[in-house]
Design a protein around this motif. Structure first.
Motif, PDB file in Angstrom:
ATOM      1  N   TYR A  18       0.955  -1.319   0.018  1.00 48.06           N
ATOM      2  CA  TYR A  18       0.095  -0.044  -0.025  1.00 48.06           C
ATOM      3  C   TYR A  18       0.926   1.267   0.031  1.00 48.06           C
ATOM      4  O   TYR A  18       0.410   2.310   0.086  1.00 48.06           O
ATOM      5  N   SER A  25       3.002   2.660   2.083  1.00 47.20           N
ATOM      6  CA  SER A  25       2.933   3.333   3.117  1.00 47.20           C
ATOM      7  C   SER A  25       4.230   4.379   3.598  1.00 47.20           C
ATOM      8  O   SER A  25       3.963   4.987   4.424  1.00 47.20           O
ATOM      9  N   ARG A  37       4.072  10.294   4.966  1.00 46.94           N
ATOM     10  CA  ARG A  37       4.314   9.489   5.952  1.00 46.94           C
ATOM     11  C   ARG A  37       5.678   8.912   5.802  1.00 46.94           C
ATOM     12  O   ARG A  37       5.851   7.849   6.397  1.00 46.94           O
ATOM     13  N   SER A  97      -3.036   5.694   6.986  1.00 48.42           N
ATOM     14  CA  SER A  97      -3.197   5.542   5.688  1.00 48.42           C
ATOM     15  C   SER A  97      -4.519   4.554   5.421  1.00 48.42           C
ATOM     16  O   SER A  97      -4.712   3.937   6.272  1.00 48.42           O
ATOM     17  N   GLY A 149      -5.463   4.600  -0.568  1.00 48.91           N
ATOM     18  CA  GLY A 149      -4.583   5.446  -0.885  1.00 48.91           C
ATOM     19  C   GLY A 149      -5.090   6.894  -0.839  1.00 48.91           C
ATOM     20  O   GLY A 149      -4.285   7.848  -0.940  1.00 48.91           O
ATOM     21  N   GLU A 198      -6.404  10.335   0.514  1.00 47.19           N
ATOM     22  CA  GLU A 198      -6.379  11.220   1.879  1.00 47.19           C
ATOM     23  C   GLU A 198      -7.867  11.514   2.362  1.00 47.19           C
ATOM     24  O   GLU A 198      -8.969  11.420   1.596  1.00 47.19           O
ATOM     25  N   ARG A 225      -0.721   5.525  -4.152  1.00 51.46           N
ATOM     26  CA  ARG A 225      -0.163   4.565  -3.158  1.00 51.46           C
ATOM     27  C   ARG A 225      -0.449   3.198  -3.243  1.00 51.46           C
ATOM     28  O   ARG A 225       0.225   2.184  -3.239  1.00 51.46           O
ATOM     29  N   SER A 226      -1.861   2.937  -3.292  1.00 51.51           N
ATOM     30  CA  SER A 226      -2.376   1.660  -3.145  1.00 51.51           C
ATOM     31  C   SER A 226      -2.106   0.888  -4.413  1.00 51.51           C
ATOM     32  O   SER A 226      -2.303   1.279  -5.448  1.00 51.51           O
TER      33      SER A 226
END
Length: 430
Positions: free
Chosen positions: A120, A122, A127, A224, A228, A230, A339-340
């Motif tokens: 993912y 992270s 982060r 998170s 992904g 926000e 992100r994911s």
């Protein structure tokens, strides 16, 4: 991240008002793990492993303190005191098995936590610091576990210490002095045992301190989530308590069932039988292996068999440390804005059909004898491991076309209904 809709802590009586004014510990707990901490509403059970890791850290500290009361860090009696704990101390056998298997479960949940973070992404902004502190925790865990493995002073304890500290001897010029400094002599003995015991007792508290920083860093951007995406609105979150305390509690119960099954029915399944033989410097075991959670890195160490400019042993040492240290650079190696892994089709293929099989092969080869075909397999898996992070990941993150992301976390959970996504009241008026 400051959420305007986060619930404020309100002391309920005179005592809590006094305590909140003089020592706001209840407010700290409320804001950290209570209803004052909003969390994305779509977290899966993969987000349980952080809490599980914290539980096993506390378990290791408590059982370790009790065991330290009965252990003597002396090469002449260390093995005997370990047997004394097992046979003569009330519930000593359970404390030792709880501690030994607790270390294995600690690594299991941390490995799951790491692989969740890798899938993912992270480690991506904002982060990065959470990820970097997590890697520091993992390095401290490895050092602590290695020193703990030496303390029973069995055959694997002694020869494991001999082999691992001997790796520093491969470093040109300064290697041998570092090895002697670590051991307090030219071979593992009283000095090494005292040093390892002292550090094994101290480092868990250092880990606990870094964990606090890790959680602190987490609360700045917030958790998170599997999409992904926000947090955009109040409907994207739910309070940590009671929703995720109940969820984490259920996950902890399931893991504890497996843990207690190991402690009471298979307490030695993850250990090595040679460690129930007292250390003998004159008798080398046929097959020296570390604990199972070191196997992938041990396989990387043994994958180098040919001298090329530098000795093969030195290449192995460099690669072993580099295999973890490169995690520090992941926030800058992966340039994808998404992100994911769920929305990154090319990344997902390389992750599930490249990195995961390579890690499985390294786990198997690390615990196998240093012979064919295990050496060749470990070389192939090691090559792919470094290629994945240093070559494939940067290229994939630059060229792949991600799938469309949901507008918000709420849309990912409830669908694309406009009122639901915007958090509007959908209940018909009465």
């Amino acid at each position: 991240m400051s959420f305007p809709w986060a619930r404020e802590y309100q002391p309920s009586n005179g005592f809590t008002r006094f305590l909140d004014e003089k020592l706001p510990l209840p407010r700290l707990v409320y804001n950290a793990v209570g209803a004052g901490y909003p969390v994305p509403r779509n977290l899966s059970y993969f987000w349980n492993f952080g809490v599980l890791a914290g539980f096993f850290l506390v378990l290791q500290i408590v059982t370790g303190v009790v065991l330290a009361m009965h252990y003597a860090a002396n090469a002449q009696v260390a093995f005997a005191t370990t047997e004394h704990i097992m046979r003569n101390v009330n519930w000593g056998w359970m404390m030792r098995y709880a501690h030994a298997n607790g270390a294995s479960f600690f690594f299991i949940v941390v490995y799951m936590h790491i692989f969740r973070g890798l899938f993912y992404s992270s480690y991506k902004a904002p982060r990065e610091m959470i990820w970097l502190l997590g890697v520091v925790i993992f390095l401290l865990m490895m050092a602590t576990a290695f020193m703990g493995y030496v303390l029973p002073w069995g055959q694997m304890s002694f020869w494991g210490a001999k082999v691992i500290t001997g790796l520093f001897g491969a470093i040109p010029l300064v290697g041998e002095p570092i090895q002697v400094w670590l051991l307090g002599g030219f071979a593992p003995d009283n000095a090494a045992l005292n040093r390892f015991f002292s550090l094994h007792f101290l480092l868990p508290f250092v880990i606990a301190g870094v964990v606090i920083l890790h959680i602190w860093a987490l609360h700045i951007p917030g958790s998170s989530n599997p999409t992904g995406v926000e947090v955009k609105q109040e409907s994207d979150t739910v309070p940590f308590h009671p929703y995720y305390t109940a969820k984490d509690g259920f996950g902890l119960g399931v893991v504890l069932l497996a843990y207690f099954a190991m402690v009471f029915f298979l307490p030695n399944a993850l250990g090595h039988p040679d460690n129930y033989i007292e250390a003998n410097p004159l008798s080398t075991p046929a097959h020296i292996v570390p604990e199972w959670y070191f196997w992938p890195f041990y396989a990387i160490l043994r994958a180098f068999t040919v001298d090329f400019i530098l000795p093969a042993k030195l290449w192995g040492v460099i690669a072993m440390f580099a295999s973890i240290l490169l995690w520090f650079f992941l926030p800058w190696l992966d340039k994808s804005p998404v992100r994911s892994g769920h929305y990154r089709p090319l990344f997902r293929k390389f992750f599930w059909f490249g990195l995961i099989p390579a890690m499985i092969v390294l786990f198997i080869c690390g615990g196998a004898p240093a012979e064919e075909p295990y050496v060749m397999l470990s070389q192939i898996a090691t090559a792919y491991y470094f290629l994945h992070f240093l070559v494939i990941l940067p290229i994939v993150s630059s060229v792949e076309k991600p799938e469309p992301l949901p507008y918000s976390i709420t849309e990912a959970v409830l669908g694309s209904d406009k009122k639901a996504v915007l958090g509007e009241n959908t209940t018909p008026a009465v």
